[in-house]
Scaffold this active site. Structure first.
Site, PDB file in Angstrom:
ATOM      1  N   ASP A 183      67.216  27.348 -51.981  1.00 50.68           N
ATOM      2  CA  ASP A 183      65.894  27.910 -51.648  1.00 50.68           C
ATOM      3  C   ASP A 183      64.871  27.229 -52.542  1.00 50.68           C
ATOM      4  O   ASP A 183      65.131  26.139 -53.059  1.00 50.68           O
ATOM      5  CB  ASP A 183      65.890  29.442 -51.810  1.00 50.68           C
ATOM      6  CG  ASP A 183      65.001  30.110 -50.761  1.00 50.68           C
ATOM      7  OD1 ASP A 183      63.816  29.768 -50.712  1.00 50.68           O
ATOM      8  OD2 ASP A 183      65.499  30.955 -49.992  1.00 50.68           O
ATOM      9  N   HIS A 244      62.040  26.723 -46.942  1.00 49.15           N
ATOM     10  CA  HIS A 244      62.803  27.167 -48.122  1.00 49.15           C
ATOM     11  C   HIS A 244      63.651  26.032 -48.691  1.00 49.15           C
ATOM     12  O   HIS A 244      64.748  26.262 -49.219  1.00 49.15           O
ATOM     13  CB  HIS A 244      63.690  28.374 -47.783  1.00 49.15           C
ATOM     14  CG  HIS A 244      62.917  29.626 -47.519  1.00 49.15           C
ATOM     15  ND1 HIS A 244      62.381  30.411 -48.504  1.00 49.15           N
ATOM     16  CD2 HIS A 244      62.550  30.214 -46.343  1.00 49.15           C
ATOM     17  CE1 HIS A 244      61.747  31.448 -47.968  1.00 49.15           C
ATOM     18  NE2 HIS A 244      61.816  31.346 -46.653  1.00 49.15           N
ATOM     19  N   GLU A 301      60.650  31.468 -41.663  1.00 54.30           N
ATOM     20  CA  GLU A 301      59.352  31.350 -42.360  1.00 54.30           C
ATOM     21  C   GLU A 301      58.850  29.923 -42.532  1.00 54.30           C
ATOM     22  O   GLU A 301      58.192  29.615 -43.524  1.00 54.30           O
ATOM     23  CB  GLU A 301      59.453  32.031 -43.738  1.00 54.30           C
ATOM     24  CG  GLU A 301      59.775  33.512 -43.621  1.00 54.30           C
ATOM     25  CD  GLU A 301      59.958  34.219 -44.972  1.00 54.30           C
ATOM     26  OE1 GLU A 301      59.614  35.396 -45.058  1.00 54.30           O
ATOM     27  OE2 GLU A 301      60.469  33.591 -45.915  1.00 54.30           O
TER      28      GLU A 301
HETATM   29  C1  TNX Z   1      62.098  37.157 -46.594  1.00 52.77           C
HETATM   30  S1  TNX Z   1      64.784  37.168 -45.110  1.00 52.77           S
HETATM   31  C2  TNX Z   1      62.876  36.028 -46.753  1.00 52.77           C
HETATM   32  C3  TNX Z   1      63.419  35.705 -48.085  1.00 52.77           C
HETATM   33  C4  TNX Z   1      62.847  36.606 -49.154  1.00 52.77           C
HETATM   34  C5  TNX Z   1      62.867  38.032 -48.646  1.00 52.77           C
HETATM   35  C6  TNX Z   1      62.437  39.037 -49.675  1.00 52.77           C
HETATM   36  C7  TNX Z   1      64.302  35.812 -44.873  1.00 52.77           C
HETATM   37  C8  TNX Z   1      64.934  35.241 -43.753  1.00 52.77           C
HETATM   38  N1  TNX Z   1      63.353  35.302 -45.688  1.00 52.77           N
HETATM   39  O1  TNX Z   1      63.170  34.351 -48.390  1.00 52.77           O
HETATM   40  O2  TNX Z   1      63.618  36.481 -50.301  1.00 52.77           O
HETATM   41  O3  TNX Z   1      62.020  38.126 -47.525  1.00 52.77           O
HETATM   42  O4  TNX Z   1      62.614  40.345 -49.193  1.00 52.77           O
END
Ligand code: TNX
Length: 526
Positions: A183, A244, A301
């Site tokens: 990440d 990420h 994301e």
């Molecule tokens: C969202 S869950 C994210 C993570 C973060 C998390 C914190 C996801 C697919 N992505 O990168 O750590 O929220 O709650």
């Protein structure tokens, strides 16, 4: 008169407790069918453990050691027999456990089933100090996927902690450890072809960019994979992309897709051949280490840090040449290509629920539904034929607080108390009506931005993990929150014995919330 009334009340209570479902054994998770009987089996040093050989023999050896370690009644001379019998056609992972005064029989048609019979017997023996009530248990899981995810990129916890969690998961009959290893802050898995990924990419964590390098060598990974396999736990590795990906892009800028401000280097370059070669080479090493039929590729994301996709001439040209429409179309192209790449390597891709929009093949991919506020994404995944693992932020993200007074950790129009965890998936399962077969199961996911040490890790995981295990294993008709809470103190005792710091829902203020360093502090302190 009062005396008689009291006696009647006692008889009524005894009858109620003997009804199936109400007469509960101190077992986590609750089994499918329990029939209680008269008498006890006593665990003791003279106990004989035998089997019909093969895997049952191996397990008999392990159980014998585990029972000896309990130091039971010296005079007991009971027998324990383990039988693996495929022809009995018991459900996969299911088992029958029969306890009579002289003999205990554990029977299953799968190795995992026999292992779970052993875990059940062990829990009974430990909870009763070796004096196990006679009973017959017929058990099998509700869901095939009973997972726990740990993010070790944001903060690193290490081999011994992971093994402790694997032990507890096995006892709770959980069978998937999803390992989030890459990440933004750190890359945590040794890749021989790209040594900088760990030599430099493992330096730093979420709150301290200069923290010494921490990662798993390939030998460590092999050791943990084997440790998990002995406990019938599959390890699902995650290599997050195209977003990420900061830790990798920092060291190998030739595969970086840009990003701005705090999202600098967040994405891989989405159309360079060099990127796909880089990813393919890393997959080859990951695949050589993890026997799991699945590889998790993230996919979440991307929009956080793909600003340069909108201005980079090479990327813009690629969108036109391939007729992808726009940057979202390009993101979907990337995911489809990764899907094909993994399929060619014989692996099924798992991705966060964004991958549904990419139009990847339901035969070659599985969806993890995480956006609790986008329920339609779950429905869309099911309607499009995907198998789905459910880990919605509410109530299944462990970085959400579990008590209204807690201040460290996430909230989102509420938080994740143990009751909500326990009442999942019944709270949303109507959405999956007609598609139940496509639900593989559920998972508790522990993101660690605000979890910097083992004490806080345990505090966020426990005791909610026991509720998750029951939600994943136990049939809805056997779940009853008040009964779960009645037996929970037994689980807390086990945690005490293991030296685990947990949240105590019975006296919430007795277990203060451990703090976690904030990023702001680090920035403020230079
Ligand atoms: C969202 S869950 C994210 C993570 C973060 C998390 C914190 C996801 C697919 N992505 O990168 O750590 O929220 O709650």
């Amino acid at each position: 008169m009062i005396h008689i009334e009291r006696r009647i009340a006692l008889v009524v209570m005894a009858c109620l407790l003997s009804l199936p479902g109400l007469s509960q054994l101190p077992l986590f998770p609750t089994p499918a069918e329990v029939r209680m009987a008269q008498g006890h089996f006593t665990v003791g040093r003279e106990l004989q453990v035998s089997s019909n050989g093969g895997y049952a023999g191996k397990l008999a050896g392990i159980l014998s050691e585990e029972l000896k370690a309990m130091d039971g009644d010296a005079s007991s001379s009971g027998q324990v027999y383990l039988e693996l019998d495929e022809r009995a056609a018991l459900p996969d992972e299911g088992y029958v456990l029969e306890v009579t005064p002289a003999k205990v029989v554990l029977k299953a048609s799968s190795e995992a089933g026999l292992f779970y019979a052993k875990e059940t017997f062990l829990q009974l023996a430990e909870a009763t100090d070796g004096k196990v009530r006679c009973c017959r248990i017929e058990d099998a899981p509700r869901y095939a996927w009973r997972g726990f995810m740990l993010d070790e990129s944001r903060h690193f916890f290490g081999k011994e902690k992971v093994k402790q969690y694997l032990d507890i998961m096995a006892s709770l009959k959980m069978n998937v450890f999803h390992w989030h290893l890459t990440d933004e802050p750190g890359w945590r898995i040794e890749i021989k072809k790209y040594p900088k990924l760990t030599a430099e990419g493992a330096v730093g964590n979420w709150h301290d960019p200069k923290a010494p390098a921490q990662f798993y060598t390939q030998d460590d990974i092999r050791e943990i994979v084997a440790y998990a396999a002995e406990r019938h736990i599959m390890i699902l590795p995650e290599f997050d992309m195209p977003g990420h990906a900061t830790a990798a892009c920092r060291l190998y800028p030739e595969v970086s897709g840009g990003g701005e401000g705090k999202w600098e280097g967040f994405t891989f370059h989405p159309c360079k051949e060099e990127t796909f070669e880089f990813i393919s080479n890393i997959f080859d090493e990951i695949i050589s280490l993890f026997p799991s039929p699945y590889i998790h590729v993230g996919g979440d994301e991307v929009h956080f840090g793909n600003q340069s996709w909108y201005t980079d001439p090479e990327i813009q040209q690629f969108i036109k040449d391939k007729n992808l429409g726009n940057e979202v179309g390009l993101e979907h192209y990337f995911i489809r290509r990764i899907n094909d790449m993994l399929a060619a390597k014989g692996k099924i891709m798992i991705g966060w629920d964004e991958i549904v929009d990419a139009g990847v093949s339901p035969d070659k991919s599985v969806v993890m539904w995480w956006r609790h506020d986008k329920k339609y994404q779950l429905v869309k995944a099911l309607e499009n034929g995907y198998k789905v693992i459910m880990t919605p932020r509410r109530p299944l993200y462990a970085d959400f607080v579990q008590y209204g007074q807690h201040r460290v950790g996430r909230t989102w129009g509420g938080y994740n108390p143990i009751e909500d965890v326990y009442r999942f998936p019944e709270s949303i399962i109507h959405l999956a009506q007609g598609y139940e077969e496509q639900i593989m199961g559920l998972q508790f996911s522990l993101w660690t931005e605000r979890v910097a040490d083992a004490k806080r890790l345990d505090f966020m995981a426990f005791p909610r993990l026991a509720a998750v295990a029951e939600s994943a294993w136990t049939l809805a008709k056997r779940k009853e929150y008040s009964l779960f809470m009645q037996k929970l103190p037994k689980f807390l005792e086990t945690l005490d014995e293991l030296g685990i710091y947990y949240f105590n829902p019975f006296c919430p203020d007795s277990t203060p919330e451990p703090d976690a360093p904030d990023k702001e502090d680090v920035l403020k302190n230079g």
